[in-house]
Design an enzyme around this catalytic site. Structure first.
Site, PDB file in Angstrom:
ATOM      1  N   CYS A   1      20.297  37.357  32.235  1.00 27.31           N
ATOM      2  CA  CYS A   1      19.736  36.628  31.099  1.00 27.31           C
ATOM      3  C   CYS A   1      18.973  37.509  30.128  1.00 27.31           C
ATOM      4  O   CYS A   1      18.756  37.114  28.981  1.00 27.31           O
ATOM      5  CB  CYS A   1      18.826  35.505  31.591  1.00 27.31           C
TER       6      CYS A   1
ATOM      7  N   CYS B   1      16.764  27.663  23.960  1.00 20.60           N
ATOM      8  CA  CYS B   1      16.052  26.817  22.991  1.00 20.60           C
ATOM      9  C   CYS B   1      16.579  26.912  21.566  1.00 20.60           C
ATOM     10  O   CYS B   1      16.790  25.902  20.903  1.00 20.60           O
ATOM     11  CB  CYS B   1      14.566  27.180  22.966  1.00 20.60           C
TER      12      CYS B   1
ATOM     13  N   GLY C   1      23.313  53.322  38.604  1.00 17.38           N
ATOM     14  CA  GLY C   1      22.394  52.368  37.982  1.00 17.38           C
ATOM     15  C   GLY C   1      21.738  51.416  38.941  1.00 17.38           C
ATOM     16  O   GLY C   1      20.801  50.708  38.582  1.00 17.38           O
TER      17      GLY C   1
ATOM     18  N   THR D   1      22.599  48.590  40.095  1.00 17.85           N
ATOM     19  CA  THR D   1      22.615  47.163  39.763  1.00 17.85           C
ATOM     20  C   THR D   1      23.005  46.327  40.977  1.00 17.85           C
ATOM     21  O   THR D   1      22.273  45.431  41.379  1.00 17.85           O
ATOM     22  CB  THR D   1      23.584  46.900  38.603  1.00 17.85           C
TER      23      THR D   1
ATOM     24  N   VAL E   1      23.797  47.804  44.058  1.00 17.40           N
ATOM     25  CA  VAL E   1      23.176  48.449  45.223  1.00 17.40           C
ATOM     26  C   VAL E   1      21.724  48.000  45.365  1.00 17.40           C
ATOM     27  O   VAL E   1      21.234  47.753  46.472  1.00 17.40           O
ATOM     28  CB  VAL E   1      23.266  49.983  45.109  1.00 17.40           C
TER      29      VAL E   1
ATOM     30  N   GLY F   1      32.423  55.884  37.396  1.00 22.98           N
ATOM     31  CA  GLY F   1      32.798  56.150  38.780  1.00 22.98           C
ATOM     32  C   GLY F   1      32.419  55.019  39.708  1.00 22.98           C
ATOM     33  O   GLY F   1      33.183  54.658  40.617  1.00 22.98           O
TER      34      GLY F   1
ATOM     35  N   PHE G   1      13.506  20.368  28.753  1.00 25.84           N
ATOM     36  CA  PHE G   1      14.701  19.568  28.468  1.00 25.84           C
ATOM     37  C   PHE G   1      14.847  18.382  29.421  1.00 25.84           C
ATOM     38  O   PHE G   1      15.956  17.892  29.639  1.00 25.84           O
ATOM     39  CB  PHE G   1      15.961  20.433  28.501  1.00 25.84           C
TER      40      PHE G   1
ATOM     41  N   ALA H   1      11.515  12.230  25.263  1.00 25.85           N
ATOM     42  CA  ALA H   1      12.086  11.218  24.366  1.00 25.85           C
ATOM     43  C   ALA H   1      11.786  11.470  22.893  1.00 25.85           C
ATOM     44  O   ALA H   1      11.904  10.560  22.067  1.00 25.85           O
ATOM     45  CB  ALA H   1      11.600   9.811  24.765  1.00 25.85           C
TER      46      ALA H   1
ATOM     47  N   GLU I   1      15.807  15.116  20.245  1.00 22.96           N
ATOM     48  CA  GLU I   1      17.019  14.669  20.917  1.00 22.96           C
ATOM     49  C   GLU I   1      18.172  14.242  20.013  1.00 22.96           C
ATOM     50  O   GLU I   1      19.331  14.485  20.353  1.00 22.96           O
ATOM     51  CB  GLU I   1      16.668  13.526  21.876  1.00 22.96           C
TER      52      GLU I   1
END
Length: 1317
Positions: free
Chosen positions: A53, A155, A262, A264, A266, A350, A788, A1072, A1257
């Site tokens: 994210c 958002c 990197g 990630t 591992v 690699g 939400f 609402a 909404e």
């Protein structure tokens, strides 16, 4: 471990310019944990923990002693092991600017462009943009647009984020050109039209020389780069060698050692204990870091990151041409679609090969290109070169021997006559794995146009990328024409073994295998014949257009006081704190020294009896304080109790069984694995169809009738029947569910700080469950990082569990859900299944309507017994259409899946979608213009609802509709779409315009009140507390604007600290879309009381400043504190059982209209939104910029709901899409290419607060226009092929469903592809 490895190095890392030394660092510790826990830098957020994210984005800087360059790059701090950062510099959002010192221009522009709403993702966007500027001080618009591939936002809809950051580009100019913010007279009111929400000329100039300097120590001391370092932790030893010889020796001595660059994947495996022992980091082995090229290929060191490779190829591609250039551009396309920048910056070429797997983009294209790898044997130093395809096993694993090391990868150039194609089909444009990817290369004989060689490679189809070996063998020498397409498609059916059903069914992927070859064939022919591409790829960075937007709203009257900000764009109150990382969310609160942590245990069955829970081993583990279950709830008779912990029976996968309490979160997570739960399975009900068969429903069917339905059907000119299914939706707020509970004193007093939308409801529920009076429980929240509706009910569960622990141990307690637990445990938007029958006249007027729908409530009916009838009332009265005769009914189904609950729009989006589906069916059935069908059925001035409520503002619906059609050039563009479709076989466009009509609030008496407390201090500053919760919707900002107008003081003198039940009790949940109405009116009431009290002092000293009047009041013992209250009125209710009893329902309706144009790829089902024109009447908007931001965000969320977001459950009922990587909310490149928004001001007598209306909404309905436009495009394709009439398209209309519904004429073996989907 062998003696070759040294022990005990000290880690040195610079963070925001400050040197930090860490003795005995652990490889299990992430950079994010270190920043937040050890350095107390909470600006970097934990949202997903998967690198999916971008909320945890930071900048890492490293010095290259060879070329003396400093490289700046973004990383995901949630993945990066701290030990990987030795000798590097880290910059966080706190390190570049602050409201306390000086803002960085990136922080300022994001905030002032209204690009921060809930703000939880803002630090990540700031750091992505900041890093881009460090590398490209004057970036192109394209670089800016693609800089956020690794960042998600729930958002804003991204438009405002891009708008603020585009101002850094030298190419930027206001999209309105000379007409920017023009002053135009409108009617007799002499009002002004505004076309921008911010003035870029007011922004601070970006000066790169003012950015933090790279630490000189890291440049001077070469041992940071040349010395081998080793860190030893509890289970893992991390070693970073500095030469290939040393690496070979280490591998020889430790054959089971794991390689990484990197870290990630591992890193995740280390933290979950899937990897133990020695980990060798290759990031400082110079022999593996070189890139070079010759006349035939590029040689890439195995440790070169994908980002570095991209930069190298991008550079050399500018100096090439012909096939070589096209081949390099194809590689760039592939690299650009691998994750986001944060991933590509650390993942090496690699490691992509060595990791294997069946969905690797890199492997798939390299195999198609015939790339090779240079390999060294660590034992004898022998070398060899192998084709990449020879290194991939059928199961996806790498065929390297333990002693073998990839040193470099050779990527060949294309030669004359060769054509290379890359395609990645995925649910989202960026940041996800492929449904199917492919690399295709053909070499054609220039003289005979025959095939010399054809290589097809596919990923996403099985455990490994697969080469079509029979195609390669059987096509050699064949002519490159239409006949070869059919021949190849037939061979592919057996050549490619499709077994993987992730992000698409096996049959769909089988169809894509052939369909993608057709795209390749078309593209090659376009190049050969110098013709336009007939089937452009929507995900390609080279063909993806830049987005643009416009906003139009009415300025305030010319005579409005400058100090009065009502109706003007005012920056979100907390935006600057959010973009600097200073904004405090629940889990950002500093930890107490003795704080306890909780981790939940969720069910591993969807429906089962709990036979036994054995937590003895877990309780005996280090740091563990205890185990909780249903038996620990003080009031087990509470109606909430079984929603806290399951009692004897689990009813869905994710149902909370128990919880572990420990001194640290990690201790609790380890212990949870050792809790043994024994089950006895029970029959499971998983779908609405199952519930109908097994009669798993609430006993009573809700029914509403009006008029003479039978007679109306008898007199109708046409009868239409149909069905619609709409799946659920995940809230995916960026801030996970979290709370902290502190025992504050005697008498069981508790302070609960929670990420919740409803403090009073949480207080009420906790009081009931704990058996403690509400006056002993204080609930607070500063802000919520997105809600939400998902933070209405669930926070009670967390707060109750944490409160039980806090009371038992008399210690502060923290409970924060990881993303997977959050998603598998919490509620979702409710799925529905609707069957309808419509009677209409030839004119398109609907005279009879009969609908029965089923609501999937999940494992518990919750509020759906009441909401079933409420949904029927909504369908009957709030759809924007007047239908005089109807019979509506609904059943509530109980199934063994997540509970359904409130989500933005709640019950109305499925009903609005149903109504638009019906309108479309009438249009197609009668062959009428869709605008005619809408207009003849639309509410008009003077109309009344079926329960006789006069619709005073209904005329605004027609105004919005006409404005939308006019501004969007509907009729002209409709003709253009038709013309395009008649000329385009493989791509179709659709255009749809829909009205939007929705009431605001909840028509129940107790849910129509608001309260506030306003204090004025002796210095004249004003403090406000009200019952509403700030979730990014700008509630506090509007409240301050209201107070500023009434008190006639600047907004800067007013502060809203947060929401607290001690200050404002019994507050209605913020939901609402009527929070501003209720709490704004309460604040207005309190401020008016204070104004009356100050009036004598103002009258006596009219020339004195505000602060002097306040001081005079204080000296004369006049109260400077006032409460305010608002009651909507007893008439604004609706009797759900008897709507005819005279209640008016809600106070007002919100009107709007939306037009959307889309493009659909007929060969894959992929789609994109070309343009959206949105018009909305919000009365007299309190803050146009914030309201437009709500419209942007709602549209994109709706598009996700209706098109890309799919909640996938496996055959046993377990949620599969339970992380950000498997649940696909729209990304920055999924938004409409052009988004035009206009707010229409009206003087509504029904509007509440200074003539304004709520906004949160209603615009969620606007996304339905895109859904219907997709259906229009599909209809065009079907008409081309002689397929007439209506067809059922369900939500979400993902690519698989679109592909199945499409039909293409003269399709070269295309139709057979879809026969089994």
């Amino acid at each position: 471990m062998q003696q070759h490895i040294m022990e005990g190095d000290t880690l040195v890392v610079f963070v925001n310019g400050i040197k930090h030394e860490v003795t005995k660092p652990s490889a299990e510790t992430t950079l994010l944990q270190y920043l937040r826990t050890e350095l107390c830098l909470p600006g970097t957020k934990l949202a997903c923990g998967e690198g999916g994210c971008g909320a945890c984005t930071v900048m890492v800087s490293c010095y290259n002693p060879t070329n003396k360059n400093i490289r700046h790059y973004t990383v995901n701090a949630c993945l990066m092991p701290l030990v990987a950062l030795h000798g590097l510099a880290v910059t966080t959002v706190e390190g570049i600017g602050s409201t306390k010192t000086k803002l960085h221009p990136v922080q300022e522009r994001l905030a002032k462009a209204y690009g921060s709403q809930c703000g939880f993702c803002s630090p990540g966007f700031v750091m992505s943009m900041y890093t881009l500027l460090r590398n490209y001080p004057e970036p192109s618009m394209s670089r800016i647009e693609t800089a956020f591939q690794g960042n998600l936002c729930r958002c804003t809809g991204y438009r405002s984020i891009l708008a603020g950051f585009r101002t850094f580009s030298k190419e930027w100019a206001c999209e309105k050109g000379e007409n920017c913010c023009q002053n135009q007279k409108q009617g007799e009111q002499n009002s002004k039209i505004c076309t921008k929400t911010f003035d870029a000329s007011e922004f601070a100039v970006y000066d790169q020389t003012q950015d933090p300097i790279f630490p000189s120590e890291l440049q001077i001391k070469t041992n940071y780069h040349t010395k081998t370092i080793t860190f030893t932790g509890p289970t893992v030893q991390w070693c970073r060698p500095t030469s290939l010889n040393e690496l070979c020796q280490l591998k020889q001595d430790n054959p089971d050692a794991v390689f990484t660059v990197g870290a990630t994947s591992v890193g995740k495996d280390i933290r979950t204990e899937r990897i133990q022992g020695l980990v060798l980091c290759l990031s400082h082995v110079p022999e593996l870091l070189d890139i070079s090229s010759n006349d035939i290929q590029i040689k890439v060191g195995a440790a070169v990151t994908l980002a570095q490779l991209y930069e190298y190829i991008e550079t050399i591609a500018t100096d090439t041409n012909g096939e070589k250039k096209l081949g390099l551009q194809t590689v760039l396309d592939m690299l650009h679609q691998v994750g986001g920048h944060q991933l590509r910056n650390v993942v090496s070429i690699g490691s992509n090969i060595a990791s294997g797997g069946g969905r690797s983009d890199v492997l798939t294209l390299l195999m198609a290109m015939g790339a090779t790898a240079d390999i060294i044997n660590a034992q004898d130093k022998s070398t060899e070169c192998k084709a990449i395809s020879q290194l991939v096993a059928d199961d996806g694993s790498c065929l390297l021997l333990k002693q073998q090391i990839i040193t470099s990868v050779n990527i060949p150039y294309l030669t004359q006559g060769e054509h290379l194609y890359w395609h990645k089909h995925a649910p989202r444009t960026d940041l996800n794995l492929a449904t199917v990817n492919c690399g295709m290369k053909v070499k054609l004989n220039a003289e005979s146009n025959t095939i010399d060689d054809l290589v097809l490679c596919y990923g996403g189809v099985g455990p490994s990328s697969q080469l079509a070996s029979n195609v390669k063998q059987e096509t050699r020498g064949k002519n490159w024409n239409n006949d070869v397409v059919t021949f190849v498609c037939d061979l592919l059916e057996s050549d490619i073994d499709v077994t993987l059903n992730a992000d698409g069914s096996v049959n769909y992927k089988k169809a894509l295998v052939s369909s993608l070859f057709i795209k390749f064939y078309l593209k090659v022919n376009a190049i050969i014949q110098s013709q336009p591409d007939q089937s452009p790829d929507m995900s390609s960075v080279r063909s993806h257009p830049l987005s643009e937007a416009s906003e139009v709203f009415e300025d305030v009257p010319a005579d409005q006081a400058a100090i009065d900000t009502v109706g003007r764009p005012v920056v979100h109150k907390g935006a600057l704190q959010q973009t600097t990382g200073e904004a405090v969310y629940c889990d950002d609160l500093p930890a107490y020294k003795n704080e306890l942590h909780i981790v939940l245990i969720t069910s591993k069955r969807v429906h089962a009896k709990i036979l036994k829970i054995d937590a003895s081993k877990a309780e005996s583990m280090p740091g563990v304080k205890g185990f909780l279950s249903f038996a620990d709830i003080p009031n087990q008779q509470s109606g909430h109790a079984e929603h806290i912990f399951s009692n004897e029976e689990v009813k869905y996968g994710g149902h909370v069984v128990g919880a572990i309490v420990a001194e640290t979160e990690m201790q609790a997570r380890v212990a949870v694995k050792h809790v043994i739960v024994e089950y006895e399975n029970l029959p499971a009900v998983l779908t609405i169809e199952d519930a109908i068969k097994m009669n798993s429903m609430l006993p009573n069917c809700s029914v509403i009738k009006h008029g003479d339905v039978d007679a109306a059907f008898a007199n109708a000119d046409a009868i239409i029947e149909g069905e619609l299914e709409m799946a659920g939706q995940e809230h995916l707020y960026m801030e996970p569910q979290s709370c902290r509970v502190v025992p504050t004193g005697e008498a069981q007093e508790l302070e609960i700080i929670a990420s919740t939308q409803g403090l009073a409801d949480l207080q009420d529920g906790a009081s009931d469950l704990l058996g403690i009076p509400q006056n002993r429980i204080s609930v607070k929240t500063k802000r919520v990082g997105g809600g939400f509706g998902g933070k209405e009910a669930t926070p009670l569960c967390l707060a109750t569990i944490a409160s039980i622990v806090a009371l038992r141990f008399n210690k502060p307690t923290r409970l924060v859900l990881d993303r997977a637990t959050d998603m598998e445990f919490t509620s979702k938007r409710h799925p529905i299944n609707a069957k309808y029958k419509i009677g209409c006249l030839k004119s398109g007027k609907i005279v009879a309507e009969e609908v029965h729908f089923y609501i999937n409530a999940g494992y518990t009916p919750g509020m759906y017994g009441l909401l079933a009838i409420a949904s029927l009332l909504n369908l009957a009265a709030d759809s924007g259409y007047k239908i005089d005769n109807f019979k509506l009914s609904a059943n509530v189904c109980l199934t063994n899946i997540n509970p359904s609950g409130a989500m933005r729009g709640f019950m109305s989006p499925p009903l609005a979608l149903l109504m638009q589906t019906i309108m479309n069916d009438v249009t197609v059935k009668l062959n009428l213009p869709s605008t005619q069908v809408h207009e003849i059925n639309m509410y008009k001035t003077g109309d009344r609802t079926f329960y006789n409520r006069e619709l005073n503002d209904a005329g605004s619906l027609k105004v919005c509709w006409d404005t939308c059609l006019t501004n969007g050039d509907y009729y002209k563009r409709k003709a253009e779409v038709d013309k395009f479709n008649s000329a385009s076989k493989w791509t179709k466009r659709g255009l749809s315009a829909i009205p939007v009509y929705r009431e605001l609030g909840i028509p129940v008496r107790p849910f129509a009140q608001g309260a506030a407390l306003v204090n004025i201090y002796k210095d004249g500053s004003v403090w406000i507390s009200h019952g509403g919760v700030e979730m990014g919707q700008g509630l506090h900002t509007k409240i301050i604007q209201v107070a500023s107008r009434v008190l006639e003081i600047p907004c800067e003198a007013i502060h809203v600290l947060g929401t607290d039940t001690n200050c404002v009790p019994n507050a209605l949940m913020t939901a609402a879309s009527h929070g501003t109405d209720l709490f704004g009116m309460a604040v207005k009431d309190a401020c008016e009381t204070l104004v009356k009290r100050l009036e004598p002092y103002k009258r006596n000293s009219p020339d004195k400043p505000w602060a002097m009047w306040v001081m005079h009041a204080y000296l004369n013992c006049t109260s400077l504190s006032a409460t305010g209250f608002y009651d909507r009125g007893p008439e604004y209710v609706l009797n759900f059982q008897n709507p005819y009893d005279g209640g008016k329902g809600q106070k007002y309706f919100v009107c709007g209209a939306t037009m959307a144009e889309v493009e659909v790829d007929c060969l894959t089902g992929a789609n994109r939104v070309i343009r959206v024109d949105a018009t909305m009447d919000l009365g007299r908007s309190l803050n146009p910029a914030i309201d437009i931001g709500q419209i942007d965000g709602a549209f994109v969320m709706a598009f996700g709901m209706l098109v890309s977001e799919t909640l996938e459950y496996d055959e046993n009922g377990f949620l599969k899409s339970k992380d950000i990587n498997s649940y696909h909310i729209p990304g920055v490149r999924d938004i409409p290419t052009k988004f035009n928004t206009q707010l229409i001001n009206s003087d509504s007598k029904e509007a509440v607060l200074f003539g304004s209306k709520g906004v949160g909404e209603p615009p969620i309905h606007m996304g339905i226009a895109a859904f219907m436009a997709i259906k229009d495009a599909i209809h065009a394709s079907r008409i081309d092929n002689g397929v007439q009439g209506n067809f059922q398209m369900n939500s979400p209309a993902n690519a698989q469903q679109i592909f199945k519904l499409l039909s293409v004429k003269d399709s070269i073996a295309y139709d057979k592809l879809k026969s089994n989907i």
